[in-house]
Write an enzyme that holds these catalytic residues in place. Structure first.
Site, PDB file in Angstrom:
ATOM      1  N   GLU A 155      57.047 -24.538  -4.332  1.00 29.89           N
ATOM      2  CA  GLU A 155      58.463 -24.434  -3.961  1.00 29.89           C
ATOM      3  C   GLU A 155      59.355 -24.757  -5.156  1.00 29.89           C
ATOM      4  O   GLU A 155      59.131 -25.725  -5.872  1.00 29.89           O
ATOM      5  CB  GLU A 155      58.771 -25.399  -2.813  1.00 29.89           C
ATOM      6  N   SER A 185      70.769 -34.851   0.886  1.00 30.37           N
ATOM      7  CA  SER A 185      69.327 -34.640   0.759  1.00 30.37           C
ATOM      8  C   SER A 185      69.039 -33.348   0.021  1.00 30.37           C
ATOM      9  O   SER A 185      69.929 -32.533  -0.232  1.00 30.37           O
ATOM     10  CB  SER A 185      68.680 -34.574   2.150  1.00 30.37           C
ATOM     11  N   LYS A 186      67.800 -33.154  -0.309  1.00 24.25           N
ATOM     12  CA  LYS A 186      67.358 -31.911  -0.949  1.00 24.25           C
ATOM     13  C   LYS A 186      67.703 -30.719  -0.074  1.00 24.25           C
ATOM     14  O   LYS A 186      68.159 -29.677  -0.550  1.00 24.25           O
ATOM     15  CB  LYS A 186      65.855 -31.970  -1.210  1.00 24.25           C
ATOM     16  N   ARG A 187      67.500 -30.854   1.215  1.00 20.48           N
ATOM     17  CA  ARG A 187      67.760 -29.741   2.137  1.00 20.48           C
ATOM     18  C   ARG A 187      69.228 -29.343   2.131  1.00 20.48           C
ATOM     19  O   ARG A 187      69.560 -28.176   2.301  1.00 20.48           O
ATOM     20  CB  ARG A 187      67.313 -30.112   3.548  1.00 20.48           C
TER      21      ARG A 187
END
Length: 532
Positions: free
Chosen positions: A289, A266-268
């Protein structure tokens, strides 16, 4: 292979930056299309207007262009099935939803949000694990199956909000063959009556996806594993529409997994572990962001393509580096794994290193020269010829061009700091005297090869009068060490640190050849005074 022309589509939603997993899906579609002389279509599935993000469409197009995926038809290219954005095709979908209602495969549902919430609460209270609107619960809800024809018409005529839901059969098996996974069998008891057409007049993804694939004559649907649960519904829609004989073949790609676990990348994860998960930098227009991309981090597009190709596919050989043309030739869906592919950031860096080494010195010099100018290097060294020779020496050590200055700044400035910690154990009492003698030996090397009476090769192509061949420096260094009963290996690292300030770096004697005799001698004198 079927006789029908190969037509594949990449159909992302413009809800933000394109994930690197989406780029891999596009790449596999592109490789498959090119392998079979087919067509690659870019379509935007933007039926959920609430999730639309400004700039996402342009980002998708630019990302595909950067990695070398050429759009044959669709967004930014046009084509015979335009428009290729579902929000611009809105008017055509209603007729297909209405046709399903007329043939008994779908129905109008007039339930309010409050009524749907109440239904879910009743099911939760009855300990139903997954409350849903299905073949059982629809009989208790407000829809055209439970209302009379007159009541339904009255609600429609009064513009009561409604959706159109598919009528999933109660006790059937849906079977289809996936190119990667083989036969997939799903019982309809696990399916719910998905909404096909929303109250705002927009189709859901499921209806628009199937209608567009039919109208655009899609031959193969190659998409991520996350869409596998939706496939039985899509198979039913093809059947109910009467299009089963032209239904595309499905191939569901394995997930990209986190490097430190089995969950989906994921992006995280990228933010947390310090590597990009997007092809290009992205700034969220709503929050501001920032998310980093492979392009801006210094990755080469062909390295990213090679990396992504191997995340789920292998050629069945030991070859690891492929050009796009070679990938097209080697690619086949039957060599795509059904198991998730774990992303390895270190392997990504390795791929970039391999492609950096393949770049010409001239190309690398064009990348590095602005940095050299910014650092204020001496004017006589700020030119493509010299900087290209520097790149030739340091590129073996680099993963990214952004590392060039740290690896090779000493080619432009004499060191002011020395890695003395690295040579403490090797800096014996006889070492300073050895280098003092070496300085004099190096000074005695004739500048003109004619004075030596031999033709000395010059791999770096130094054209000035200060010729200082690496092989002659090395020969004199080893000869002097032998005369002084010193192991060359014991003074090699001190030699490097005196000249460059660093304990490691590119080939030492080739480095000194490029620096030139006068500069090397000056640095030896300076270093001997600095290191006590």
């Amino acid at each position: 292979m079927p006789e029908r022309p190969v037509r594949v589509r990449f159909a992302p939603s413009p809800t933000g930056p394109l994930h690197i997993g989406g780029v891999r899906t596009a790449l596999y579609n592109y490789l498959f299309a090119r392998k079979h002389k087919g067509t690659f279509i870019l379509r935007l599935e933007d039926t959920d207007q609430n999730r639309f993000v400004a700039g996402a469409e342009e980002y998708i197009v630019e990302s595909l262009k950067w990695v070398g995926i050429q759009i044959d038809e669709g967004i930014s290219a046009g084509g015979p099935h335009a428009p290729y954005k579902q929000s611009e095709r809105k008017a055509m979908y209603r007729q297909y939803a209405e046709k399903l209602v007329e043939t008994g495969f779908a129905y109008y549902a007039f339930d309010t949000t409050e009524e749907l919430d109440a239904m879910r609460k009743r099911l939760e209270a009855a300990k139903v694990a997954a409350p849903q609107y299905n073949a059982v619960t629809r009989s208790t809800m407000k829809n055209s199956l439970t209302l009379s024809a007159e009541e339904t018409k009255k609600l429609l005529d009064s513009n009561t909000p409604y959706v159109i839901r598919i009528k999933i059969p109660r006790n059937e098996e849906v079977r289809f063959q996936d190119i990667i996974r083989g036969w997939v069998v799903v019982h309809t008891q696990s399916l719910d009556d998905k909404v096909l057409f929303k109250s705002d007049g927009m189709p859901t993804y499921h209806l628009a996806n199937v209608v567009d694939d039919y109208l655009m004559q899609t031959s193969h649907v190659i998409r991520g594993e996350e869409w596998l649960p939706s496939a039985p519904l899509h198979v039913l829609l093809y059947r109910y529409m009467g299009w089963e004989d032209v239904m595309p073949q499905f191939a569901h790609l394995p997930l990209l997994l986190r490097p430190d676990g089995n969950g989906k990348l994921s992006k995280r994860d990228g933010d947390r572990l310090g590597f990009p998960v997007f092809p290009l930098d992205w700034k969220d227009p709503a929050t501001g962001e920032q998310s980093s991309g492979y392009r801006e981090r210094g990755y080469f597009p062909d390295a990213v393509v090679n990396l992504l190709a191997f995340l789920g596919w292998n050629p069945g050989t030991t070859q690891e580096l492929f050009s796009m043309d070679e990938l097209i030739e080697a690619f086949s869906l039957d060599r795509v794994s059904k198991h998730g592919a774990k992303f390895d950031p270190e392997k990504a860096k390795w791929y970039n290193q391999q492609y950096l080494r393949k770049r010409s010195n001239e190309e690398l010099a064009n990348i590095f020269l602005p940095v050299v100018k910014e650092k204020g290097a001496p004017a006589n060294l700020v030119n493509n010829e010299y900087v290209g020779k520097v790149c030739n020496l340091i590129k073996e050590k680099a993963h990214f061009p952004s590392e060039f200055w740290d690896l090779g700044g000493f080619f432009f400035f004499s060191p002011d700091k020395y890695d003395t910690a690295a040579i403490q154990k090797k800096w014996k009492d006889n070492v300073p005297a050895f280098f003092a003698k070496l300085k004099d030996v190096l000074l005695s090397i004739p500048k003109d090869t004619k004075e030596r009476g031999v033709a000395v090769g010059n791999d770096l192509g130094i054209l000035d009068d200060n010729r200082f061949p690496a092989q002659e420096i090395e020969a004199e260094f080893k000869k002097l060490a032998e005369e002084n009963t010193i192991s060359p290996g014991s003074v090699m690292q001190p030699f490097r640190i005196l000249v460059t300030g660093m304990a490691a770096g590119p080939a030492l004697f080739e480095t000194m050849e490029l620096l030139g005799k006068d500069e090397v001698v000056k640095r030896l004198e300076k270093g001997l005074l600095a290191i006590k």
